[in-house]
Motif scaffolding. Structure first.
Motif, PDB file in Angstrom:
ATOM      1  N   GLY A  43       0.775  -1.230   0.000  1.00 29.77           N
ATOM      2  CA  GLY A  43       0.000   0.000   0.000  1.00 29.77           C
ATOM      3  C   GLY A  43       0.809   1.285   0.000  1.00 29.77           C
ATOM      4  O   GLY A  43       0.225   2.370  -0.069  1.00 29.77           O
ATOM      5  N   ARG A  44       2.149   1.227   0.072  1.00 28.18           N
ATOM      6  CA  ARG A  44       2.952   2.445   0.049  1.00 28.18           C
ATOM      7  C   ARG A  44       2.961   3.019  -1.360  1.00 28.18           C
ATOM      8  O   ARG A  44       3.241   2.316  -2.322  1.00 28.18           O
ATOM      9  N   ILE A  45       2.650   4.308  -1.484  1.00 32.85           N
ATOM     10  CA  ILE A  45       2.559   4.954  -2.789  1.00 32.85           C
ATOM     11  C   ILE A  45       3.957   5.191  -3.346  1.00 32.85           C
ATOM     12  O   ILE A  45       4.810   5.804  -2.693  1.00 32.85           O
ATOM     13  N   LEU A  46       4.194   4.711  -4.567  1.00 35.51           N
ATOM     14  CA  LEU A  46       5.458   4.926  -5.252  1.00 35.51           C
ATOM     15  C   LEU A  46       5.370   6.114  -6.199  1.00 35.51           C
ATOM     16  O   LEU A  46       6.282   6.929  -6.274  1.00 35.51           O
ATOM     17  N   ILE A  47       4.261   6.198  -6.935  1.00 37.82           N
ATOM     18  CA  ILE A  47       4.049   7.249  -7.929  1.00 37.82           C
ATOM     19  C   ILE A  47       2.587   7.661  -7.884  1.00 37.82           C
ATOM     20  O   ILE A  47       1.699   6.818  -7.764  1.00 37.82           O
ATOM     21  N   ALA A  48       2.345   8.941  -7.976  1.00 39.45           N
ATOM     22  CA  ALA A  48       0.980   9.446  -8.150  1.00 39.45           C
ATOM     23  C   ALA A  48       1.029  10.534  -9.214  1.00 39.45           C
ATOM     24  O   ALA A  48       1.938  11.362  -9.211  1.00 39.45           O
ATOM     25  N   ASN A  49       0.083  10.506 -10.134  1.00 39.22           N
ATOM     26  CA  ASN A  49       0.096  11.555 -11.156  1.00 39.22           C
ATOM     27  C   ASN A  49      -0.582  12.821 -10.633  1.00 39.22           C
ATOM     28  O   ASN A  49      -1.122  12.860  -9.522  1.00 39.22           O
ATOM     29  N   ARG A  50      -0.556  13.862 -11.440  1.00 39.85           N
ATOM     30  CA  ARG A  50      -1.086  15.153 -10.995  1.00 39.85           C
ATOM     31  C   ARG A  50      -2.571  15.072 -10.668  1.00 39.85           C
ATOM     32  O   ARG A  50      -3.039  15.690  -9.716  1.00 39.85           O
ATOM     33  N   ALA A  51      -3.311  14.306 -11.479  1.00 37.98           N
ATOM     34  CA  ALA A  51      -4.756  14.224 -11.259  1.00 37.98           C
ATOM     35  C   ALA A  51      -5.066  13.577  -9.916  1.00 37.98           C
ATOM     36  O   ALA A  51      -5.985  14.005  -9.202  1.00 37.98           O
ATOM     37  N   MET A  52      -4.309  12.541  -9.554  1.00 37.93           N
ATOM     38  CA  MET A  52      -4.530  11.897  -8.263  1.00 37.93           C
ATOM     39  C   MET A  52      -4.174  12.850  -7.125  1.00 37.93           C
ATOM     40  O   MET A  52      -4.928  12.994  -6.146  1.00 37.93           O
ATOM     41  N   ALA A  53      -3.036  13.503  -7.222  1.00 33.30           N
ATOM     42  CA  ALA A  53      -2.626  14.430  -6.160  1.00 33.30           C
ATOM     43  C   ALA A  53      -3.609  15.589  -6.035  1.00 33.30           C
ATOM     44  O   ALA A  53      -3.920  16.049  -4.926  1.00 33.30           O
ATOM     45  N   ALA A  54      -4.121  16.065  -7.196  1.00 31.72           N
ATOM     46  CA  ALA A  54      -5.037  17.202  -7.172  1.00 31.72           C
ATOM     47  C   ALA A  54      -6.338  16.885  -6.451  1.00 31.72           C
ATOM     48  O   ALA A  54      -6.994  17.785  -5.913  1.00 31.72           O
ATOM     49  N   GLU A  55      -6.735  15.606  -6.419  1.00 32.66           N
ATOM     50  CA  GLU A  55      -7.941  15.224  -5.677  1.00 32.66           C
ATOM     51  C   GLU A  55      -7.844  15.655  -4.217  1.00 32.66           C
ATOM     52  O   GLU A  55      -8.856  15.953  -3.577  1.00 32.66           O
ATOM     53  N   PHE A  56      -6.635  15.707  -3.706  1.00 32.92           N
ATOM     54  CA  PHE A  56      -6.424  16.013  -2.296  1.00 32.92           C
ATOM     55  C   PHE A  56      -5.709  17.342  -2.082  1.00 32.92           C
ATOM     56  O   PHE A  56      -5.195  17.615  -0.995  1.00 32.92           O
ATOM     57  N   GLY A  57      -5.652  18.160  -3.145  1.00 32.96           N
ATOM     58  CA  GLY A  57      -5.039  19.468  -3.029  1.00 32.96           C
ATOM     59  C   GLY A  57      -3.548  19.408  -2.769  1.00 32.96           C
ATOM     60  O   GLY A  57      -3.000  20.275  -2.082  1.00 32.96           O
ATOM     61  N   ARG A  58      -2.876  18.414  -3.327  1.00 32.09           N
ATOM     62  CA  ARG A  58      -1.444  18.223  -3.095  1.00 32.09           C
ATOM     63  C   ARG A  58      -0.685  18.131  -4.406  1.00 32.09           C
ATOM     64  O   ARG A  58      -1.281  18.048  -5.487  1.00 32.09           O
ATOM     65  N   LEU A  59       0.630  18.097  -4.300  1.00 32.87           N
ATOM     66  CA  LEU A  59       1.504  17.841  -5.434  1.00 32.87           C
ATOM     67  C   LEU A  59       1.839  16.349  -5.449  1.00 32.87           C
ATOM     68  O   LEU A  59       1.819  15.690  -4.402  1.00 32.87           O
ATOM     69  N   PRO A  60       2.167  15.800  -6.624  1.00 35.61           N
ATOM     70  CA  PRO A  60       2.448  14.363  -6.691  1.00 35.61           C
ATOM     71  C   PRO A  60       3.503  13.897  -5.694  1.00 35.61           C
ATOM     72  O   PRO A  60       3.350  12.842  -5.066  1.00 35.61           O
ATOM     73  N   GLY A  61       4.572  14.675  -5.535  1.00 35.85           N
ATOM     74  CA  GLY A  61       5.629  14.268  -4.611  1.00 35.85           C
ATOM     75  C   GLY A  61       5.174  14.188  -3.158  1.00 35.85           C
ATOM     76  O   GLY A  61       5.781  13.472  -2.350  1.00 35.85           O
ATOM     77  N   GLN A  62       4.103  14.888  -2.816  1.00 36.42           N
ATOM     78  CA  GLN A  62       3.608  14.871  -1.442  1.00 36.42           C
ATOM     79  C   GLN A  62       2.842  13.597  -1.103  1.00 36.42           C
ATOM     80  O   GLN A  62       2.573  13.335   0.069  1.00 36.42           O
ATOM     81  N   LEU A  63       2.491  12.816  -2.124  1.00 37.73           N
ATOM     82  CA  LEU A  63       1.821  11.545  -1.870  1.00 37.73           C
ATOM     83  C   LEU A  63       2.810  10.383  -1.775  1.00 37.73           C
ATOM     84  O   LEU A  63       2.477   9.328  -1.222  1.00 37.73           O
ATOM     85  N   ARG A  64       4.009  10.590  -2.313  1.00 33.34           N
ATOM     86  CA  ARG A  64       4.996   9.508  -2.322  1.00 33.34           C
ATOM     87  C   ARG A  64       5.319   9.063  -0.899  1.00 33.34           C
ATOM     88  O   ARG A  64       5.470   9.884   0.018  1.00 33.34           O
ATOM     89  N   ASP A  65       5.380   7.732  -0.708  1.00 31.75           N
ATOM     90  CA  ASP A  65       5.700   7.063   0.558  1.00 31.75           C
ATOM     91  C   ASP A  65       4.553   7.111   1.575  1.00 31.75           C
ATOM     92  O   ASP A  65       4.696   6.578   2.669  1.00 31.75           O
ATOM     93  N   ARG A  66       3.440   7.737   1.221  1.00 31.40           N
ATOM     94  CA  ARG A  66       2.261   7.662   2.079  1.00 31.40           C
ATOM     95  C   ARG A  66       1.518   6.373   1.782  1.00 31.40           C
ATOM     96  O   ARG A  66       1.717   5.726   0.763  1.00 31.40           O
ATOM     97  N   ARG A  67       0.623   5.962   2.675  1.00 32.97           N
ATOM     98  CA  ARG A  67      -0.189   4.773   2.467  1.00 32.97           C
ATOM     99  C   ARG A  67      -1.465   5.148   1.715  1.00 32.97           C
ATOM    100  O   ARG A  67      -2.121   6.131   2.049  1.00 32.97           O
ATOM    101  N   ILE A  68      -1.801   4.354   0.701  1.00 34.97           N
ATOM    102  CA  ILE A  68      -2.967   4.692  -0.114  1.00 34.97           C
ATOM    103  C   ILE A  68      -4.238   4.700   0.725  1.00 34.97           C
ATOM    104  O   ILE A  68      -5.156   5.496   0.473  1.00 34.97           O
ATOM    105  N   LEU A  69      -4.301   3.859   1.775  1.00 35.94           N
ATOM    106  CA  LEU A  69      -5.505   3.819   2.596  1.00 35.94           C
ATOM    107  C   LEU A  69      -5.567   4.969   3.603  1.00 35.94           C
ATOM    108  O   LEU A  69      -6.519   5.058   4.377  1.00 35.94           O
TER     109      LEU A  69
END
Length: 220
Positions: A43-69
């Motif tokens: 469940g550790r996030i390796l890559i997230a694109n801009r559209a996924m990060a934008a769902e949460f008001g973040r940049l893609p790099g801010q999702l890296r290493d977070r848990r998807i759940l």
């Protein structure tokens, strides 16, 4: 280095070329409007694109290493069971997952995510390719148990089953794998507490999931 018209430099072979192609793939992923993420099996996030990060008001790099759940809540525990079984059997299939999440605007959303098991070889522990491909209007989570309705994808599968289509035919029409069709049907059987497809179709008509008095069958 060769060039291809409209595509820029074409890399050759070797480690440098692999890096170039990887970076190019990541840039293309960022331009896909569909929210997409790649996670480790745990469940550790390796890559997230801009559209996924934008769902949460973040940049893609801010999702890296977070848990998807941390970001999504599974609305059906059967998804995890199906993924575990697929890994045990070395399958590389796609599975639908009903999820909810709270985007940047703070309004709870509900929808469906496709979870694809990907890897270089069947023996390796796969990664998860996640795409958020259907969002329902904000509202209350449907009740659990046999009173729950069906998602749009499930309704289309039920309509095809009512026509007598095979699993393979349904998979081609809906755009999922045969395993995905069986997963949906098994999940509906558990939710509605019915034993087979015939009973599922009867329940779909009784609960208004399928439109009455129409042929071929279609979702209501």
């Amino acid at each position: 280095m060769r060039t291809t018209e409209g595509c820029g430099p074409t890399p050759g072979s070797g480690p440098d070329a692999a890096v170039i192609w990887r970076n190019r793939a990541l840039r293309l992923l960022d331009h896909v409007p569909l929210p997409i993420a790649v996670c480790e099996y745990g469940g550790r996030i390796l890559i997230a694109n801009r559209a996924m990060a934008a769902e949460f008001g973040r940049l893609p790099g801010q999702l890296r290493d977070r848990r998807i759940l941390e970001f999504f809540t599974l609305r059906d525990s059967g998804t995890l069971e199906a993924l575990a079984e697929a890994v045990r059997l070395h399958r590389r299939s796609q599975y639908p997952a009903r999820v909810s999440w709270t985007p940047a605007d703070g309004r709870r959303r509900y929808g469906e995510m496709t979870v694809a098991l990907v890897g270089d070889t069947p023996e390796q522990t796969p990664s998860l390719l996640l795409s958020l491909n259907a969002a329902e209007p904000a509202g209350e989570d449907p009740p659990p148990g046999p009173q729950a309705g069906a998602s749009p994808v499930e309704a289309r599968i039920l309509a095809a089953a009512a026509r007598g289509d095979t699993t393979a035919q349904i998979a081609r029409e809906i755009g999922v794998t045969p395993d995905g069709v069986n997963y949906h049907l098994a999940r509906l059987s558990r939710r509605w507490r019915v034993p087979n497809r015939t009973a599922l179709v009867a329940r779909a008509y009784a609960t208004g999931v399928l439109a009455p008095n129409t042929w071929p069958p279609r979702p209501a």
